[in-house]
Write a protein that holds these residues in place. Structure first.
Motif, PDB file in Angstrom:
ATOM      1  N   TRP A 243       0.859  -1.192   0.000  1.00  0.00           N
ATOM      2  CA  TRP A 243       0.000   0.000   0.000  1.00  0.00           C
ATOM      3  C   TRP A 243       0.885   1.228   0.000  1.00  0.00           C
ATOM      4  N   ILE A 306      -3.829   0.000   8.290  1.00  0.00           N
ATOM      5  CA  ILE A 306      -3.736   1.153   7.393  1.00  0.00           C
ATOM      6  C   ILE A 306      -4.871   2.144   7.642  1.00  0.00           C
ATOM      7  N   ALA A 307      -6.090   1.615   7.784  1.00  0.00           N
ATOM      8  CA  ALA A 307      -7.266   2.475   7.866  1.00  0.00           C
ATOM      9  C   ALA A 307      -7.655   2.864   9.286  1.00  0.00           C
ATOM     10  N   ALA A 333      -5.022   7.760   4.867  1.00  0.00           N
ATOM     11  CA  ALA A 333      -3.902   6.923   5.278  1.00  0.00           C
ATOM     12  C   ALA A 333      -2.579   7.633   5.064  1.00  0.00           C
ATOM     13  N   TYR A 337       2.702   0.749   3.540  1.00  0.00           N
ATOM     14  CA  TYR A 337       2.625  -0.505   4.266  1.00  0.00           C
ATOM     15  C   TYR A 337       2.832  -1.685   3.323  1.00  0.00           C
ATOM     16  N   ARG A 392       6.181  -1.136   7.755  1.00  0.00           N
ATOM     17  CA  ARG A 392       5.782   0.238   7.454  1.00  0.00           C
ATOM     18  C   ARG A 392       6.995   1.029   7.007  1.00  0.00           C
TER      19      ARG A 392
END
Length: 415
Positions: A243, A306-307, A333, A337, A392
């Protein structure tokens, strides 16, 4: 979060959970945390979920009538097949017969069997590669005859498996290769139907993956990522998700439109769906899969990080007729990730994991499925993962640079 599931004088409400594998335990834990009485069914005698659930039946979740009898005898008010294609249609079958929250059984069945899915896409005007069904009794000569009307390369796969199990790309019609591909596909077929389809040449460097969440037939949670694959193992099996996805705004909008259109056409009412899409060379999104369940490889956990929304809990709540706010468009966000599935390239004994000093600061969670000293198998499908790293990064450049040389940073000892 405060539980909202108590019935005065009757004790806690019960939920039936179909499957107790290591990937499904978080759903059992979430249900218990919310105060529900958890009833678990799984045919495997060593599933870890049985040690978490309140009630356990060692029974096959594909036996719809048996599962329905158990659901009725336990007076469940919701049923959830978390992260499994195998039991998704069973969950819908039970819920329809008992008047419990569910998506339409017919739609779940379409999403659970690839030949039904491809036919639905083709009949309803969605982009779809040329395909042909084959019987499990098909021979290499049958494949050659069928492939004469198709463009190479072609993909041979079972129609009711996930995690790239039994999937082979055939770039020629060599009989020995076809025989090997048939053996692989048949080994993972339960329904006796195989699929032969034209391979889609990608115009984007990665398969688009991730999960979305539907509320009242609208996608409100957009967890669109892209898949990481180990090219040394053939490049078919995902070894993680990243992500953001790397799509530009136009590509992302096209993917969103395509997913919402399919959700609407199928009449999907609620819940988490796993998606895999290839962006073709002309920019057209082609569905590899839209599955009526949360993704594997701990995708719900990754997207929850993430969210800042607990998707595992959301699956439980909506299955029980409850709701919660799961709206997420990705804009809020921050950071980048990724997950990385720990996997062996050869069969052997797992004797240790070494993380480089460069990658260690980026690992914020580590989950091991296999203990040191246990036997592991070469990673040719998702069920053979040894564990998962959650990482991350500050930016995409840092993340991709790390993954370009991931074998130097994550070293598994296999003897």
């Amino acid at each position: 979060m405060e539980a909202v599931n108590m019935v005065a004088g009757d004790g806690p409400q019960s939920i039936l959970l179909l499957g107790g594998s290591k990937h499904q335990v978080p759903a059992i834990e979430a249900a218990k945390r919310l105060g529900y009485r958890t009833v678990l069914c799984d045919y495997l005698p060593d599933n870890p979920g049985q040690y978490v659930a309140d009630v356990f039946y060692q029974e096959s979740t594909v036996d719809k009538e048996l599962m329905l009898r158990i659901a009725r005898s336990e007076n469940v008010l919701g049923v959830l097949a978390f992260g499994t294609d195998v039991a998704a249609s069973t969950a819908a079958y039970i819920a329809e017969h008992m008047g419990l929250p569910t998506n339409p059984l017919a739609s779940v069945e379409i999403l659970s069997e690839k030949q039904l899915f491809r036919t639905f896409l083709s009949d309803n005007g969605f982009p779809c590669p040329a395909f042909q069904e084959l019987s499990i009794d098909a021979t290499a000569l049958d494949v050659v005859d069928t492939a004469k009307t198709m463009r190479l390369p072609i993909v041979l796969k079972p129609t009711d498996s996930s995690g790239s199990k039994g999937v082979t790309i055939l770039r020629s019609l060599d009989q020995l290769k076809i025989e090997g591909a048939l053996a692989e596909a048949k080994a993972f077929s339960r329904n006796g139907t195989l699929l032969l389809e034209e391979y889609i040449e990608s115009g984007f460097p990665r398969v688009i993956g991730g999960d979305v969440f539907v509320v009242d037939q609208q996608v409100v949670f957009w967890g669109i990522m892209s898949c990481l694959r180990d090219q040394q193992l053939g490049g078919l099996v995902p070894v993680g998700e990243r992500w953001p996805s790397g799509l530009d705004e136009a590509q992302l909008a096209s993917v969103h439109d395509c997913i919402q259109a399919l959700v609407s056409k199928l009449g999907i009412r609620f819940g988490e769906l796993n998606v895999e899409i290839i962006i073709a060379e002309d920019g057209t999104p082609y569905f590899l899969e839209l599955a009526a369940r949360a993704g594997g490889n701990m995708i719900p956990n990754q997207l929850s990080d993430i969210a800042g929304i607990d998707l595992v809990e959301a699956n439980v709540r909506f299955a029980m007729g409850d709701t919660m706010d799961v709206a997420f468009d990705g804009a809020s966000a921050s950071g980048c990730y990724a997950t990385y599935m720990l996997h062996a390239k050869t069969d052997g004994v797992f004797t240790g994991l070494d993380l480089s000093s460069a990658i260690r600061p980026h690992v914020y969670r580590q989950v091991l499925y296999s203990e040191e000293g246990s036997r592991v198998a070469a990673f040719d499908n998702a069920s053979k993962a040894i564990g998962v790293l959650f990482l991350r990064f500050d930016d995409e450049e840092q993340m991709m640079a790390m993954f370009d040389t991931i074998d130097k940073h994550v070293v598994l000892s296999i003897e």
